[in-house]
Design a protein around this motif. Structure first.
Motif, PDB file in Angstrom:
ATOM      1  N   LEU A   1       0.829  -1.202   0.000  1.00 52.04           N
ATOM      2  CA  LEU A   1       0.000   0.000   0.000  1.00 52.04           C
ATOM      3  C   LEU A   1       0.869   1.261   0.000  1.00 52.04           C
ATOM      4  O   LEU A   1       0.564   2.238  -0.693  1.00 52.04           O
ATOM      5  N   ALA A   2       1.952   1.236   0.770  1.00 56.05           N
ATOM      6  CA  ALA A   2       2.836   2.405   0.819  1.00 56.05           C
ATOM      7  C   ALA A   2       3.492   2.660  -0.536  1.00 56.05           C
ATOM      8  O   ALA A   2       3.712   3.814  -0.916  1.00 56.05           O
ATOM      9  N   ALA A   3       3.803   1.588  -1.262  1.00 54.39           N
ATOM     10  CA  ALA A   3       4.413   1.764  -2.584  1.00 54.39           C
ATOM     11  C   ALA A   3       3.385   2.216  -3.612  1.00 54.39           C
ATOM     12  O   ALA A   3       3.684   3.038  -4.484  1.00 54.39           O
ATOM     13  N   PHE A   4       2.176   1.674  -3.516  1.00 55.46           N
ATOM     14  CA  PHE A   4       1.155   2.007  -4.516  1.00 55.46           C
ATOM     15  C   PHE A   4       0.518   3.368  -4.262  1.00 55.46           C
ATOM     16  O   PHE A   4       0.289   4.152  -5.190  1.00 55.46           O
ATOM     17  N   ASP A   5       0.229   3.659  -2.986  1.00 57.48           N
ATOM     18  CA  ASP A   5      -0.479   4.896  -2.674  1.00 57.48           C
ATOM     19  C   ASP A   5       0.048   5.473  -1.368  1.00 57.48           C
ATOM     20  O   ASP A   5      -0.601   5.376  -0.319  1.00 57.48           O
ATOM     21  N   PRO A   6       1.238   6.070  -1.379  1.00 54.79           N
ATOM     22  CA  PRO A   6       1.794   6.633  -0.135  1.00 54.79           C
ATOM     23  C   PRO A   6       0.944   7.741   0.442  1.00 54.79           C
ATOM     24  O   PRO A   6       1.006   8.025   1.628  1.00 54.79           O
ATOM     25  N   ALA A   7       0.103   8.367  -0.387  1.00 53.64           N
ATOM     26  CA  ALA A   7      -0.750   9.454   0.114  1.00 53.64           C
ATOM     27  C   ALA A   7      -1.855   8.955   1.026  1.00 53.64           C
ATOM     28  O   ALA A   7      -2.523   9.753   1.683  1.00 53.64           O
ATOM     29  N   SER A   8      -2.060   7.633   1.072  1.00 55.56           N
ATOM     30  CA  SER A   8      -3.118   7.102   1.935  1.00 55.56           C
ATOM     31  C   SER A   8      -2.708   7.076   3.395  1.00 55.56           C
ATOM     32  O   SER A   8      -3.508   6.716   4.256  1.00 55.56           O
ATOM     33  N   PHE A   9      -1.464   7.467   3.685  1.00 54.35           N
ATOM     34  CA  PHE A   9      -0.993   7.531   5.065  1.00 54.35           C
ATOM     35  C   PHE A   9      -0.881   8.987   5.496  1.00 54.35           C
ATOM     36  O   PHE A   9      -0.804   9.886   4.681  1.00 54.35           O
ATOM     37  N   GLY A  10      -0.862   9.188   6.788  1.00 55.98           N
ATOM     38  CA  GLY A  10      -0.654  10.522   7.337  1.00 55.98           C
ATOM     39  C   GLY A  10      -1.814  11.440   7.092  1.00 55.98           C
ATOM     40  O   GLY A  10      -2.979  11.063   7.116  1.00 55.98           O
ATOM     41  N   ALA A  11      -1.515  12.690   6.835  1.00 55.27           N
ATOM     42  CA  ALA A  11      -2.546  13.715   6.720  1.00 55.27           C
ATOM     43  C   ALA A  11      -3.424  13.493   5.520  1.00 55.27           C
ATOM     44  O   ALA A  11      -4.590  13.867   5.510  1.00 55.27           O
TER      45      ALA A  11
ATOM     46  N   CYS B   1       9.907  -8.819   7.118  1.00 55.99           N
ATOM     47  CA  CYS B   1       9.543  -9.588   5.918  1.00 55.99           C
ATOM     48  C   CYS B   1      10.752  -9.961   5.064  1.00 55.99           C
ATOM     49  O   CYS B   1      10.605 -10.746   4.116  1.00 55.99           O
ATOM     50  N   HIS B   2      11.922  -9.390   5.365  1.00 54.60           N
ATOM     51  CA  HIS B   2      13.147  -9.657   4.600  1.00 54.60           C
ATOM     52  C   HIS B   2      12.985  -9.328   3.122  1.00 54.60           C
ATOM     53  O   HIS B   2      13.572  -9.993   2.255  1.00 54.60           O
ATOM     54  N   THR B   3      12.190  -8.343   2.816  1.00 52.72           N
ATOM     55  CA  THR B   3      11.998  -7.902   1.442  1.00 52.72           C
ATOM     56  C   THR B   3      11.426  -6.496   1.471  1.00 52.72           C
ATOM     57  O   THR B   3      11.059  -5.994   2.528  1.00 52.72           O
ATOM     58  N   ARG B   4      11.378  -5.879   0.308  1.00 57.94           N
ATOM     59  CA  ARG B   4      10.824  -4.532   0.217  1.00 57.94           C
ATOM     60  C   ARG B   4      10.103  -4.370  -1.113  1.00 57.94           C
ATOM     61  O   ARG B   4      10.301  -5.137  -2.042  1.00 57.94           O
ATOM     62  N   VAL B   5       9.265  -3.350  -1.171  1.00 58.03           N
ATOM     63  CA  VAL B   5       8.529  -3.021  -2.386  1.00 58.03           C
ATOM     64  C   VAL B   5       8.832  -1.561  -2.683  1.00 58.03           C
ATOM     65  O   VAL B   5       8.471  -0.677  -1.920  1.00 58.03           O
ATOM     66  N   ASP B   6       9.500  -1.312  -3.815  1.00 58.70           N
ATOM     67  CA  ASP B   6      10.044   0.015  -4.068  1.00 58.70           C
ATOM     68  C   ASP B   6       9.258   0.852  -5.060  1.00 58.70           C
ATOM     69  O   ASP B   6       9.527   2.044  -5.199  1.00 58.70           O
ATOM     70  N   SER B   7       8.319   0.255  -5.778  1.00 63.83           N
ATOM     71  CA  SER B   7       7.632   1.028  -6.811  1.00 63.83           C
ATOM     72  C   SER B   7       6.188   0.582  -6.934  1.00 63.83           C
ATOM     73  O   SER B   7       5.794  -0.498  -6.467  1.00 63.83           O
ATOM     74  N   LYS B   8       5.418   1.413  -7.596  1.00 65.22           N
ATOM     75  CA  LYS B   8       4.013   1.103  -7.843  1.00 65.22           C
ATOM     76  C   LYS B   8       3.877  -0.136  -8.723  1.00 65.22           C
ATOM     77  O   LYS B   8       3.037  -0.999  -8.476  1.00 65.22           O
ATOM     78  N   SER B   9       4.723  -0.252  -9.736  1.00 65.50           N
ATOM     79  CA  SER B   9       4.665  -1.415 -10.627  1.00 65.50           C
ATOM     80  C   SER B   9       5.001  -2.698  -9.881  1.00 65.50           C
ATOM     81  O   SER B   9       4.362  -3.744 -10.083  1.00 65.50           O
TER      82      SER B   9
ATOM     83  N   ALA C   1       4.548  -3.247  -6.675  1.00 60.84           N
ATOM     84  CA  ALA C   1       3.415  -3.556  -5.796  1.00 60.84           C
ATOM     85  C   ALA C   1       2.306  -4.254  -6.574  1.00 60.84           C
ATOM     86  O   ALA C   1       1.729  -5.250  -6.109  1.00 60.84           O
ATOM     87  N   LEU C   2       2.009  -3.767  -7.772  1.00 62.68           N
ATOM     88  CA  LEU C   2       0.958  -4.387  -8.582  1.00 62.68           C
ATOM     89  C   LEU C   2       1.387  -5.763  -9.069  1.00 62.68           C
ATOM     90  O   LEU C   2       0.561  -6.681  -9.163  1.00 62.68           O
ATOM     91  N   ARG C   3       2.670  -5.934  -9.357  1.00 60.28           N
ATOM     92  CA  ARG C   3       3.160  -7.237  -9.810  1.00 60.28           C
ATOM     93  C   ARG C   3       2.937  -8.294  -8.722  1.00 60.28           C
ATOM     94  O   ARG C   3       2.549  -9.435  -9.011  1.00 60.28           O
ATOM     95  N   VAL C   4       3.165  -7.907  -7.480  1.00 59.01           N
ATOM     96  CA  VAL C   4       2.933  -8.835  -6.371  1.00 59.01           C
ATOM     97  C   VAL C   4       1.449  -9.174  -6.251  1.00 59.01           C
ATOM     98  O   VAL C   4       1.070 -10.344  -6.091  1.00 59.01           O
TER      99      VAL C   4
END
Length: 938
Positions: A756-766, A862-870, A872-875
């Motif tokens: 979610l943070a990779a796909f839509d970071p604006a959904s967090f915080g303010a 999780c020993h992994t990361r998601v760095d981009s929107k693409s 995140a969608l691939r997963v």
């Protein structure tokens, strides 16, 4: 500059302004107190060296009177006005006292000493009250260290300045400076109310005459006595103040003997306060916050009394200025740092918030100075009358300090209970507790009493509770209903008693064969044949208006129980005629046949017809067949019974039947539960059935089935284990297995968080409010919904390891939108959970932890990361969640992410219509883009 300070001081942006104002207020109020204490004590001892115990008692009386007025006014005047008026009163008083010193009135020294103690009690108390109202529990644990540093920094600053000033001017002149500093405090209070208008909105209005808010000493004392926690806080404050007053007396008398000149004495007091205040500032900035965060009040409550106890023993054996200074220094070092911040935390869960504006003046003002008065009387008895030296007074003080430690132990135990209560009052209990078809004794008695005077519909409604889950219940009140005027009530009551095997009603039932209602006569005939073994033909007259299938069913039951081959053959023929009946009574005839099979032996050849009835088209027939299968525990049709769990209309009967099978059904239930080829609708109902079995074998099946690819099924298994834990905790799997499952679920949550943070970071915080308003994408809403479900599963797993009620209340608090309730919930969890479990939750749910920190924790777990929107969608395109795959597909098309074209080509759709249609739409979107790119330039 502001951002740098926020990071350096560990403050959030919205906390910086109120924290800075409170820091400044406490700085000035403590600076005023230290300056006044140095000047006032030196002036008083120079004029009245033998009257220190007397002025302590007088101080207690004056503080009691002023606090009483303050409390009465707090229920009539806005808090802002009350605090500002109090500060103005103190400021003008010190200006008046300065004028009186010019007239050489020695009595003013009594007033200065008393007023310094009064301002020293009320000024900081009013500041901490505002801090309690402005900050939540979690904010306070982080910010109180910084705010308290203002008070601690004020002491050395004032001490060094006072020491310098008394060398050049008369000490009395400093009273005017105290007037100015108190005036500045009033200005800061006004600024705080203006800047924190939203949080202090309730306090900014004129107090309403609420009946539950105490308005005077008597009502406040009654309120304190009604709460064991408040009694302990009061006792803790009182005994702490009494012991520190004795410490202060010992230090003052020894210092007076060393410095006979009042200017030198005032300078010594100021310098000593300055140096110790500087050390206290370092303790506050470097140690207090860390101690509170790492150890909490369960440890910090004991730091001060233990150190004082050791210092008092040192002064007892070596009564000199050095040991007195060490003891007094530990007082200045700890009392307004670790001890003060810890004590203020105790008030945070006290509800309602407005009560604090009455409680704190009473406890921090009246109780504190009343304890000084008790200490003054103690000093008068032992020091004046019994001529105890300052060193020997340590013997008396050791008793106070021991009591302090004992009371602190009681406060430590009660703190968690009060936090729990605060959460219950602040949130709604939304979870409904399932009864599982069993009525508790209280509910049963209430229902039975309601039968006596209720009408027909109310009685029928009450009877439905006895039929919950098709579990047979017998009760004397049901026997009374056999005489009810309503035939429907008589018939349903008799059926319940018959299913429960109640033999005491046989005489009544024999009379009911002549009942005016055909349904009642049929039920009576069924009861007598099933429970007495009588021939139904002898029970009826030659002519009867009962339906033919009712009589036939009774005859079948009678013949089947004889186990005579000829009778069984006749019963078989009659049963077949019931099953093959045509016309409007056909379904009722088959239902009666199914009911008959439940009343004959399980090994009877007639039971072979049960499978046919379980496949019947009529719901009532299948329901009766399910109940019959449960009564006979027919293993040949067990699979059919399990499959009927998929039908919501037959769910209750199927559950009841399987519960009657008991452990005989456990193996089949386990097979269906773990077979992914079986219908999911069936598998999702099995955990609930296993929970209703409530056996060790059922618990073992559930514990071995916690890991499933379908999240909803995992939830059902965990929920079933929650129910088992409530019924019999000994059936649960080992804690290690649950902890492993907890970590696995947490990894799932943090993986969703990364996506979610990779796909839509604006959904967090303010920006989250924008998404909440309905503007978030479909995928964002789906991910957030999945994360909410993952959090619920996490808490249900925690409820298997910790007290379920506390865990549920914490969950309700954290999922609420009330900042104070969320803070209290996290506080409960921190005290309740093991550290490794708390870390899993805190990083996810603590609103004070930033996005970067959460992502860093997720990467480590999780020993992994998601760095981009693409990425995140691939997963998500290969997720096991069908809905998330569809949402990801839609997002790819909506964003026209051509780099995922090959990923879509490899995607498995398995003939799913939703996925297929979305996939086609997405491919068309991507294809149109390629076509536009390939057009030649004009």
């Amino acid at each position: 500059m502001t951002t740098y300070l926020e990071k350096a001081l560990n403050l959030r942006r919205h906390e910086f302004v109120p924290a800075s104002i409170l820091f400044s207020y406490l700085f000035l109020s403590l600076a005023t107190y230290i300056m006044g204490l140095s000047v006032g004590t030196a002036l008083f001892l120079s004029a009245y060296p033998d009257n220190l115990p007397h002025v302590m008692v007088a101080t207690a009386l004056v503080v009691a009177a002023f606090t009483s007025v303050y409390i009465r006014m707090s229920s009539r005047v806005r808090l802002e006005i009350l605090i500002m008026a109090s500060l103005a009163f103190f400021a003008l008083s010190f200006a008046l006292f300065w004028w009186m010193t010019l007239l050489h009135l020695k009595v003013v020294y009594w007033l200065i000493y008393i007023w310094v103690a009064l301002a020293g009690a009320m000024g900081p108390m009013m500041g901490w009250t505002l801090a309690n109202l402005v900050l939540t529990t979690r904010e306070a644990r982080r910010v109180f260290g910084f705010i308290g540093a203002g008070a601690v920094l004020g002491a050395p600053t004032s001490g060094f300045f006072t020491a310098f000033a008394t060398r050049h001017v008369h000490p009395e002149l400093l009273l005017l400076l105290m007037t100015v500093m108190l005036g500045a405090c009033a200005v800061l209070v006004r600024t705080l109310f203006a800047k924190s208008r939203e949080r202090l909105a309730e306090m900014s209005r004129r107090p309403a005459p609420a009946a539950d808010i105490p308005k005077n000493f008597r009502e406040i004392w009654a309120h304190i006595r009604s709460s064991h926690f408040l009694v302990l806080i009061t006792a803790l404050t009182a005994i702490g103040c009494a012991s520190t007053t004795i410490i202060g007396y010992q230090f003052s008398i020894i210092a007076k003997d060393a410095f006979p000149n009042k200017a030198q004495l005032a300078s010594f007091f100021a310098l000593f306060s300055g140096f110790m205040g500087a050390a206290a500032f370092l303790v506050q900035m470097l140690l207090t916050g860390r101690l509170l965060r790492l150890l909490g009040i369960r440890v910090t409550l004991f730091v001060t009394p233990v150190v004082f106890l050791m210092g008092s023993l040192g002064l007892l054996f070596a009564p000199m200025l050095l040991t007195a200074g060490i003891l007094k220094g530990s007082h200045l070092l700890l009392r307004f740092t670790v001890d003060k911040s810890t004590t203020e935390l105790l008030y945070l869960p006290v509800t309602p918030p407005d009560i604090k504006s009455q409680l704190k003046p009473f406890i921090d003002g009246f109780v504190w100075r009343a304890a000084d008065g008790v200490a003054g009387l103690t000093l008068w008895v032992f020091a004046t009358k019994l001529h105890f030296s300052p060193g020997r007074m340590s013997i008396v003080n050791c008793f106070f300090l021991t009591g302090w430690i004992v009371i602190a132990w009681g406060v430590r135990r009660e703190y968690l209970n009060v936090l729990r209560q605060a959460i219950r009052r602040g949130t709604l209990d939304a979870e409904k507790i399932a009864t599982g078809g069993v009525l508790d004794s209280t509910t049963t008695e209430v229902l039975a009493m309601s039968f006596q005077q209720a009408g027909e519909q109310q009685v029928l409604y009450g009877l439905s509770f006895f039929e919950v889950g098709h579990r047979a219940e017998s009760h004397p009140a049901l026997r009374d209903l056999l005489e009810h005027s309503s035939p429907d009530v008589r018939q349903r009551a008799l059926r319940l008693l018959s299913d429960a095997g109640d033999r005491k009603i046989q005489p009544q039932v024999e009379k009911m064969l002549g009942d005016e209602s055909g349904e009642v006569r049929a039920e009576a005939l069924h009861y007598l044949v099933a429970h007495t073994g009588k021939d139904p033909l002898t029970l009826l007259s030659t002519e009867t208006d009962l339906p033919e299938y009712v009589v036939q069913g009774s005859v079948v039951v009678y013949l089947a129980r004889t186990e005579v081959p000829e009778d069984l053959a006749a019963a078989q023929m009659i049963l077949q005629s019931m099953l093959s009946r045509d016309g409007p009574e056909a379904a009722r005839s088959r239902a009666e046949a199914a009911r008959v099979l439940g009343a004959i032996p399980a090994n009877c050849p007639l039971q072979g017809e049960l499978a046919r009835l379980l496949r019947d088209e009529d719901r009532a027939v299948v329901e009766q067949a399910l109940l019959a299968a449960g009564k006979t525990r027919n293993g040949e049709v067990l699979g059919l019974v399990v499959e009927r769990l998929a039908n919501p209309h037959l769910l209750g009967a199927a559950r009841a039947a399987l519960v009657q099978y008991g452990d005989r059904a456990a193996g089949t239930l386990q097979e269906y539960l773990n077979d992914e080829n079986r219908p999911l609708a069936v598998r999702k109902q099995i955990p609930g059935v296993l929970a209703r079995l409530g056996t060790a074998q059922a618990a073992a099946i559930l514990s071995s089935s916690m890991i499933h690819s379908d999240a909803g099924l995992r939830f059902d298994v965990i929920k079933a284990l929650n129910r088992l834990r409530k019924e019999d905790p000994s059936l649960l799997p080992p804690n290690e297995e649950i902890s492993d499952m907890l970590e696995a679920e947490a990894m799932g949550y943090y993986r969703s968080f990364q996506i979610l943070a990779a796909f839509d970071p604006a959904s967090f915080g303010a920006a989250a409010s924008r998404s909440d308003a309905g503007e978030a994408s479909v995928l964002t809403r789906a991910l957030r919904e999945r994360m909410e479900h993952e959090v619920e599963r996490l808490f249900r797993l925690l409820a298997l390891l910790y007290p379920p009620r506390d865990i549920h209340n914490a969950y309700a608090g954290l999922t609420s939108r009330q900042a104070r309730v969320q803070a209290n919930a996290l506080e409960v969890l921190e005290h309740l959970l093991r550290s490794e479990h708390y870390r899993l939750l805190a990083c996810a749910l603590d609103p004070d932890i930033g996005l970067k920190e959460k992502l860093s924790f997720a990467e480590k777990l999780c020993h992994t990361r998601v760095d981009s929107k693409s990425e995140a969608l691939r997963v998500l395109l290969h997720s096991e969640d069908r809905w998330l795959r569809a949402c990801a597909l839609h997002a790819v098309g909506d964003l026209i992410l051509a780099d995922l074209h090959q990923e879509l080509m490899r995607m498995v759709r398995s003939g799913d219509s939703l996925l297929e249609e979305t996939w086609k739409w997405t491919m068309l979107r991507l294809g149109a883009t390629h076509a536009l790119r390939e057009q030649p330039e004009m």
